[in-house]
Write an enzyme that holds these catalytic residues in place. Structure first.
Site, short mmCIF file in Angstrom:
data_model
loop_
_atom_site.label_atom_id
_atom_site.label_comp_id
_atom_site.label_asym_id
_atom_site.label_seq_id
_atom_site.Cartn_x
_atom_site.Cartn_y
_atom_site.Cartn_z
N GLU A 296 -6.55 5.53 -8.48
CA GLU A 296 -8.16 5.24 -8.43
C GLU A 296 -8.33 6.72 -9.10
O GLU A 296 -7.96 7.45 -9.93
CB GLU A 296 -7.98 6.07 -6.31
N PHE B 52 -11.54 -1.23 4.98
CA PHE B 52 -10.85 -0.55 5.74
C PHE B 52 -11.04 -0.35 6.82
O PHE B 52 -10.92 -0.25 8.44
CB PHE B 52 -11.20 0.90 5.84
N ASP C 119 1.08 -1.14 -0.35
CA ASP C 119 -0.01 -0.42 -0.47
C ASP C 119 1.07 1.65 -0.26
O ASP C 119 1.05 1.78 1.13
CB ASP C 119 -0.68 -0.02 0.96
N LYS D 227 -9.42 1.48 -8.78
CA LYS D 227 -10.60 2.18 -6.95
C LYS D 227 -10.91 3.47 -7.79
O LYS D 227 -10.82 4.41 -8.15
CB LYS D 227 -9.15 2.22 -6.20
N THR E 236 -13.02 0.84 -2.53
CA THR E 236 -12.34 1.29 -1.78
C THR E 236 -13.13 2.45 -0.75
O THR E 236 -14.15 1.94 -1.11
CB THR E 236 -11.23 1.99 -1.96
#
Length: 314
Positions: A89, A171, A16, A125, A149
């Protein structure tokens, strides 16, 4: 064998980070980025030239297209290091605009393909809003795979599974943050650790539901605050982990047991549920944690996207 190597035998490990120079030492299969990680990277001396060069090469284009080219440039560098996929993203400011999300996602994939990268190596994303999930449903039908996400609730996960999404990113750490802050002085870290961590419990619920009902969407735990959360999710399809925590796992030699078991989950008796738009919005509304963290996450990513915009135009 250290715990990172043990984890890799149980779970697909994803880095990440936007720091592709750091990736090789951890040998992850995939890598994920987001606006905050890219912003952090381009502010460092190692990566500032990448931003400068990309902007200079595409002067005259609309700002949003230059941004996408910067994001893809990072993705291309990451794909030189990882053998699998990179997640890129869509601008979080489009989280409630299905048509605009579709357009940006298609452009990002087009940029990767123009650079010779197969769409199989890219995950788009998108925030797990109702609009985002429906955009991803259409993209998946076009062979453009998505990573949904900012996912905090069971209803978001169910809707993603029903939409045929490739992968979701629940998350863990941000769920943990909310419950810890909400409890205040009453929070007991020891009692809320490991399998009892509220973020871990959320991912375990989703994982078990997906496996029991044969839902093919991949579950990738994300946003970790400590190695205990990672250890408690060993066996999850994927885990996306920051370089700092990857390093900590490399230094641990204790045995790492399987925590989530797909075969065992198939034996559970979990009722099948479904959400249309109205039911989804109501279920999300009823979950104060998920409502607040989704809104906060979109705001934070939007702020960092705006900062990246400003760096490009200045």
């Amino acid at each position: 064998m250290n715990q990172l190597d043990q984890l890799k035998s149980l779970t697909t490990v994803v880095a990440d980070t936007g720091n592709f120079l750091q990736l090789a030492q951890f040998a992850p299969r995939d890598a994920t980025t987001n606006p905050s990680l890219i912003l952090k990277a381009v502010q460092s001396a190692d990566y500032a030239p990448l931003l400068t060069d990309t902007v200079a090469a595409h002067k005259g284009l609309a700002l949003d297209e230059i941004v996408d080219r910067v994001l893809v440039r990072f993705g291309l560098e990451i794909l030189k290091v990882v053998p699998g996929r990179v997640s890129t993203e869509v601008d979080a400011r489009l989280s409630f605009d299905k048509a605009a999300t579709l357009a940006r996602a298609r452009r990002i994939i087009g940029l990767y393909e123009a650079a010779g990268i197969s769409r199989e190596r890219v995950l788009i994303k998108i925030a797990s809003t109702w609009e985002g999930i429906q955009a991803a449903r259409e993209l998946e039908l076009e062979g453009i795979h998505c990573n949904l996400t900012l996912l905090f609730s069971f209803c978001q996960a169910v809707a993603c599974g029903e939409a045929g999404i490739q992968l979701i990113s629940p998350f863990v750490g941000r769920i943990y943050d909310w419950y810890k802050k909400s409890a205040g002085a009453a929070w007991d870290e020891g009692q809320q650790a490991g399998a009892n961590d509220p973020g871990v419990k959320s991912v375990a619920q989703i994982f078990n539901y997906y496996k029991m009902h044969g839902i093919q969407t991949e579950v990738m735990g994300a946003s970790f605050r400590n190695v205990g959360q990672i250890q408690a999710l060993a066996g999850c399809d994927l885990l996306t982990i920051s370089p700092d925590l990857l390093s900590q796992l490399q230094k641990l030699d204790a045995a790492l047991p399987l925590a989530l078991d797909a075969a065992a989950a198939k034996q559970l008796d979990l009722p099948k549920v479904s959400f249309d738009e109205a039911a989804f919005r109501f279920a999300l509304n009823q979950d104060a944690m998920a409502t607040e963290k989704l809104a906060e996450g979109i705001r934070l990513f939007a702020v960092d996207s705006a900062k990246l915009d400003q760096m490009i135009v200045s």
